[in-house]
Design a protein around this motif. Structure first.
Motif, PDB file in Angstrom:
ATOM      1  N   ASP A  77      17.354  64.335  59.530  1.00  0.00           N
ATOM      2  CA  ASP A  77      18.548  65.117  59.847  1.00  0.00           C
ATOM      3  C   ASP A  77      18.361  66.053  61.040  1.00  0.00           C
ATOM      4  OD1 ASP A  77      19.987  63.937  57.853  1.00  0.00           O
ATOM      5  OD2 ASP A  77      19.661  65.536  56.398  1.00  0.00           O
ATOM      6  N   ASN A  78      17.143  66.443  61.336  1.00  0.00           N
ATOM      7  CA  ASN A  78      16.893  67.348  62.461  1.00  0.00           C
ATOM      8  C   ASN A  78      16.730  66.606  63.783  1.00  0.00           C
ATOM      9  OD1 ASN A  78      16.957  69.643  60.823  1.00  0.00           O
ATOM     10  ND2 ASN A  78      14.813  69.370  60.256  1.00  0.00           N
ATOM     11  N   PHE A  79      16.992  65.311  63.763  1.00  0.00           N
ATOM     12  CA  PHE A  79      16.802  64.496  64.955  1.00  0.00           C
ATOM     13  C   PHE A  79      18.032  63.652  65.251  1.00  0.00           C
ATOM     14  CE2 PHE A  79      12.558  65.361  63.448  1.00  0.00           C
ATOM     15  CZ  PHE A  79      11.857  65.610  64.603  1.00  0.00           C
ATOM     16  N   GLU A  80      18.255  63.395  66.526  1.00  0.00           N
ATOM     17  CA  GLU A  80      19.229  62.401  66.965  1.00  0.00           C
ATOM     18  C   GLU A  80      18.467  61.103  67.140  1.00  0.00           C
ATOM     19  OE1 GLU A  80      20.973  63.763  70.602  1.00  0.00           O
ATOM     20  OE2 GLU A  80      21.718  65.607  69.678  1.00  0.00           O
ATOM     21  N   LEU A  81      18.866  60.095  66.424  1.00  0.00           N
ATOM     22  CA  LEU A  81      18.248  58.785  66.555  1.00  0.00           C
ATOM     23  C   LEU A  81      19.178  57.933  67.400  1.00  0.00           C
ATOM     24  CD1 LEU A  81      17.151  60.040  63.802  1.00  0.00           C
ATOM     25  CD2 LEU A  81      16.528  57.721  63.252  1.00  0.00           C
ATOM     26  N   ASN A  82      18.707  57.480  68.550  1.00  0.00           N
ATOM     27  CA  ASN A  82      19.584  56.715  69.429  1.00  0.00           C
ATOM     28  C   ASN A  82      18.891  55.598  70.197  1.00  0.00           C
ATOM     29  OD1 ASN A  82      18.187  58.197  71.284  1.00  0.00           O
ATOM     30  ND2 ASN A  82      19.876  59.567  71.789  1.00  0.00           N
ATOM     31  N   ASP A  83      17.660  55.247  69.809  1.00  0.00           N
ATOM     32  CA  ASP A  83      17.004  54.138  70.502  1.00  0.00           C
ATOM     33  C   ASP A  83      15.826  53.613  69.702  1.00  0.00           C
ATOM     34  OD1 ASP A  83      16.368  52.269  72.525  1.00  0.00           O
ATOM     35  OD2 ASP A  83      14.902  53.661  73.365  1.00  0.00           O
ATOM     36  N   CYS A  84      15.912  52.359  69.337  1.00  0.00           N
ATOM     37  CA  CYS A  84      14.821  51.660  68.665  1.00  0.00           C
ATOM     38  C   CYS A  84      14.426  50.495  69.578  1.00  0.00           C
ATOM     39  CB  CYS A  84      15.275  51.138  67.307  1.00  0.00           C
ATOM     40  SG  CYS A  84      14.006  50.224  66.422  1.00  0.00           S
ATOM     41  N   THR A  85      13.249  50.574  70.128  1.00  0.00           N
ATOM     42  CA  THR A  85      12.798  49.564  71.087  1.00  0.00           C
ATOM     43  C   THR A  85      11.865  48.576  70.398  1.00  0.00           C
ATOM     44  OG1 THR A  85      12.921  51.219  72.841  1.00  0.00           O
ATOM     45  CG2 THR A  85      11.639  49.220  73.304  1.00  0.00           C
ATOM     46  N   ILE A  86      12.229  47.304  70.441  1.00  0.00           N
ATOM     47  CA  ILE A  86      11.384  46.258  69.868  1.00  0.00           C
ATOM     48  C   ILE A  86      10.300  45.935  70.892  1.00  0.00           C
ATOM     49  CG2 ILE A  86      11.297  43.911  68.943  1.00  0.00           C
ATOM     50  CD1 ILE A  86      12.994  45.927  67.264  1.00  0.00           C
ATOM     51  N   LEU A  87       9.042  46.067  70.487  1.00  0.00           N
ATOM     52  CA  LEU A  87       7.915  45.816  71.384  1.00  0.00           C
ATOM     53  C   LEU A  87       7.347  44.405  71.213  1.00  0.00           C
ATOM     54  CD1 LEU A  87       6.114  49.257  70.886  1.00  0.00           C
ATOM     55  CD2 LEU A  87       7.689  48.593  72.729  1.00  0.00           C
ATOM     56  N   ALA A  88       7.385  43.893  69.986  1.00  0.00           N
ATOM     57  CA  ALA A  88       6.864  42.537  69.724  1.00  0.00           C
ATOM     58  C   ALA A  88       7.487  42.013  68.440  1.00  0.00           C
ATOM     59  CB  ALA A  88       5.350  42.554  69.607  1.00  0.00           C
ATOM     60  N   VAL A 136      17.084  68.061  67.389  1.00  0.00           N
ATOM     61  CA  VAL A 136      18.413  68.636  67.584  1.00  0.00           C
ATOM     62  C   VAL A 136      18.349  70.012  68.245  1.00  0.00           C
ATOM     63  CG1 VAL A 136      20.484  69.474  66.388  1.00  0.00           C
ATOM     64  CG2 VAL A 136      19.436  67.319  65.704  1.00  0.00           C
ATOM     65  N   GLU A 137      17.464  70.881  67.782  1.00  0.00           N
ATOM     66  CA  GLU A 137      17.427  72.250  68.298  1.00  0.00           C
ATOM     67  C   GLU A 137      16.661  72.380  69.615  1.00  0.00           C
ATOM     68  OE1 GLU A 137      16.161  74.955  65.253  1.00  0.00           O
ATOM     69  OE2 GLU A 137      17.662  74.197  63.842  1.00  0.00           O
ATOM     70  N   SER A 138      15.458  71.830  69.676  1.00  0.00           N
ATOM     71  CA  SER A 138      14.621  72.023  70.864  1.00  0.00           C
ATOM     72  C   SER A 138      14.911  71.022  71.976  1.00  0.00           C
ATOM     73  CB  SER A 138      13.142  71.928  70.486  1.00  0.00           C
ATOM     74  OG  SER A 138      12.805  70.584  70.148  1.00  0.00           O
ATOM     75  N   ARG A 139      15.612  69.926  71.636  1.00  0.00           N
ATOM     76  CA  ARG A 139      15.888  68.809  72.566  1.00  0.00           C
ATOM     77  C   ARG A 139      14.608  68.096  72.998  1.00  0.00           C
ATOM     78  NH1 ARG A 139      20.065  67.326  70.930  1.00  0.00           N
ATOM     79  NH2 ARG A 139      20.376  65.998  72.702  1.00  0.00           N
ATOM     80  N   GLU A 140      13.515  68.333  72.288  1.00  0.00           N
ATOM     81  CA  GLU A 140      12.247  67.656  72.572  1.00  0.00           C
ATOM     82  C   GLU A 140      12.341  66.194  72.139  1.00  0.00           C
ATOM     83  OE1 GLU A 140       7.554  67.800  71.250  1.00  0.00           O
ATOM     84  OE2 GLU A 140       8.863  69.450  70.694  1.00  0.00           O
ATOM     85  N   ARG A 141      11.883  65.327  73.027  1.00  0.00           N
ATOM     86  CA  ARG A 141      11.858  63.893  72.717  1.00  0.00           C
ATOM     87  C   ARG A 141      10.545  63.552  72.027  1.00  0.00           C
ATOM     88  NH1 ARG A 141      15.739  60.986  75.460  1.00  0.00           N
ATOM     89  NH2 ARG A 141      16.919  62.224  76.958  1.00  0.00           N
TER      90      ARG A 141
END
Length: 163
Positions: free
Chosen positions: A111-122, A147-152
């Motif tokens: 909940d404290n994160f924005e999930l917006n990219d799942c990259t398939i590597l293999a 969400v708060e710090s905008r840290e990736r």
């Protein structure tokens, strides 16, 4: 590589006349245009929602699509899909007490994160395509933004899928 006809759902497009077209079923206010949190670039309705809402689409999807749909399910707090897409032989995650399991998933839904990219590597497959002996392995990177710090941040995981 497996035969795509056995592992991927085929989409047959039929032309609709103006009289037979229906409105989007996702609601008012542009909900049908919401981008899918898996990062595919498609709208949720045209991407992971299909796996979330159709057993037949889910059952014929390639393992990479299941990974993306599970990622999107975390983003959308769809505990039912997460539970339904966990193999009963997965002792680490599968729970017989569905009510407690669902509660646990919802508590841990990022909940404290924005999930917006799942990259398939293999993605790799072993066994007879489409058979119960088929096993798929998918390595992916789950990317998120606090969400708060905008840290990736991200993590990489390898998941195994059995039919």
């Amino acid at each position: 590589a497996p035969s795509s006809s056995l592992l991927c759902a085929k989409k047959i497009k039929k032309k609709k006349s103006a009289a037979t077209r229906t409105a989007p079923s996702s609601g008012f206010g542009g909900a049908a245009k919401t981008m899918c949190p898996c990062g595919s670039g498609a709208t949720y309705d045209r991407c992971c929602r299909r796996l979330h809402s159709s057993e037949s689409v889910f059952g014929t999807a390639p393992a990479s699509a299941v990974v993306r749909a599970r990622y999107a399910a975390f983003a959308r707090r769809n505990a039912d899909f997460l539970m339904g897409s966990t193999h009963p032989n997965n002792a680490q995650h599968w729970r017989p007490d569905f009510a407690a399991w669902k509660k646990q998933i919802l508590v841990n839904c990022y909940d404290n994160f924005e999930l917006n990219d799942c990259t398939i590597l293999a993605e790799s497959y072993e066994g007879e395509p489409g058979s119960l002996e088929e096993v798929a392995t998918v390595t992916f990177e789950a990317n998120m933004i606090h969400v708060e710090s905008r840290e990736r941040t991200n993590f990489t995981e390898t998941s195994t899928f059995e039919r």
